[in-house]
Write an enzyme that holds these catalytic residues in place. Sequence first.
Site, PDB file in Angstrom:
ATOM      1  N   LYS A  80       0.843  -1.198   0.000  1.00 35.49           N
ATOM      2  CA  LYS A  80       0.000   0.000   0.000  1.00 35.49           C
ATOM      3  C   LYS A  80       0.876   1.244   0.000  1.00 35.49           C
ATOM      4  O   LYS A  80       1.870   1.315   0.725  1.00 35.49           O
ATOM      5  CB  LYS A  80      -0.920  -0.025   1.220  1.00 35.49           C
ATOM      6  CG  LYS A  80      -1.960   1.089   1.261  1.00 35.49           C
ATOM      7  CD  LYS A  80      -2.857   0.928   2.488  1.00 35.49           C
ATOM      8  CE  LYS A  80      -3.901   2.032   2.576  1.00 35.49           C
ATOM      9  NZ  LYS A  80      -4.786   1.877   3.763  1.00 35.49           N
ATOM     10  N   SER A 155      -9.629   2.110   2.903  1.00 37.24           N
ATOM     11  CA  SER A 155      -8.845   2.891   1.961  1.00 37.24           C
ATOM     12  C   SER A 155      -7.866   2.050   1.135  1.00 37.24           C
ATOM     13  O   SER A 155      -7.316   2.517   0.141  1.00 37.24           O
ATOM     14  CB  SER A 155      -8.034   3.946   2.712  1.00 37.24           C
ATOM     15  OG  SER A 155      -7.121   3.330   3.614  1.00 37.24           O
ATOM     16  N   SER A 179      -9.625  -0.308   7.157  1.00 37.82           N
ATOM     17  CA  SER A 179      -9.111  -0.198   5.792  1.00 37.82           C
ATOM     18  C   SER A 179      -8.351  -1.412   5.272  1.00 37.82           C
ATOM     19  O   SER A 179      -7.937  -1.424   4.116  1.00 37.82           O
ATOM     20  CB  SER A 179      -8.221   1.043   5.666  1.00 37.82           C
ATOM     21  OG  SER A 179      -8.988   2.210   5.805  1.00 37.82           O
TER      22      SER A 179
END
Length: 491
Positions: A80, A155, A179
């Site tokens: 990420k 997210s 997330s």
Amino acid sequence: MTDLTKLSAVEIAGLVASGETSAVEVTQAHLDRIGAVDDRVHAFLHVDTEGALAAARAVDERRAAGDELGPLAGVPVAVKDVLTTKGVPTTVGSKILEGWRPPYDSTIVERLRAAGTVMLGKTNMDEFAMGSSTEYSAYGPTRNPWDLERIPGGSGGGSAAALAAYEAPLSIGSDTGGSIRQPGAVTGTVGAKPTYGGTSRYGLVAFSSSLDTPGPCARTVLDAALLHEVIGGHDPRDSTSIPAPVPDVVAAARLGATGDLTGVKLGMVTEFTGEGAEPGVTAAFRDAAEALAKLGAEIVEVSCPHFKYALPAYYLIAPSECSSNLARFDGVRFGLRVGDDGNRSLEEVMSLTREAGFGPEVKRRIMIGTYALSSGYYDAYYGQAQKVRTLITRDFTSAFEQVDALISPTTPFVAFPLGSRTADPYQMYLADLFTIPTNLYGGPAISVPCGLSDGLPVGFQIMAPTMADDRMYRVAAALEGAVGTLTPPTI
């Protein structure tokens, strides 16, 4: 020939260790897959082709030299874009850091490299991890491989979508209010939030410092446990890091895979299994709970009355911390700088930079947080939210005196269509309704697929006491064995 992109991390590591395939072959297969489908999925913001192949060659050279390889050596991983990577762009999904190449690796990335995993690149995310759909990325949305017109969660939607699209067997996410788990639920993958402080935040670009928790994402529970083992553990560079070893999550996952949950007591959270979730989600969750009962688990209802206040408390605490953390992005030290033509004051340059660099959701949360922390309102808003956080922690403490772990659906609904909730922030925030309490408490939680509703994945959440991460892996592996894994449609 076996499609290397469809194999689990355990299978890939075994083939590399035995010499049946090379790390370079595995890496190239995944790079080819990214090249073939990512223009439609948009899971990646940056693909580090040269770096990935160099890391793979290093693994092959070590194997040829007879070196002992780790359990995930040669396995590709996507990271990420919230974690710093030396020399590789780290944007946090924001224009304000567009093109920034950090001079150092985060602890998580350091440990991934040391374990011999191969970093493929950086995945798309909601800007500064603020969102529930990956529609708030400054670089465009990621799409769900189950239905390219639907969201992949947020997210960390890029990390989850990369798994579901077979672009990577492993990925790293971060979980501030769900997330990791929420994207896992809506893409039919596994997402685990470790105990807060069980994984290092050093090099994690901060959103909400008392909540942010990096963790593993995978297509199987055992793969997630192996990745958790690699990235977890004490880090003296992180002041919130717990000076204790990682619970034996791998052994717990292997134990759960035997399918015996005799003696395990699970609490079904009353507040999360009534109204509020889609009927199909509730039905899949209850069917999965029955499957656990057939494996020997005792399931009882447990009330956590203050969980219903978690959402408003979170949306005061997290924005307050973000308003402080994001003050460093001022156009002076690094990143974007706008209006510095020699005719403007420093304050004007900072204002223009932040106006151009931050997206609407980030601005919204900064303003909410600044207001909540302002003189005359601190006690009424932020102070009250922290009191609610204490009550939620007490609910967890009381519940874990009665049961070994808590269970609930991961999300109230399946993946929704792109653009359907961006006009109503509250409806977007509801996506994390069931995941937020664990972040406020600080304990571990995992989402594992438990079935389909209207042809889309449903996630099953298992929550455990702090530093009892092994418990959630045991239950998750048992559930996975009982209901099976999900296979996304071919892209």
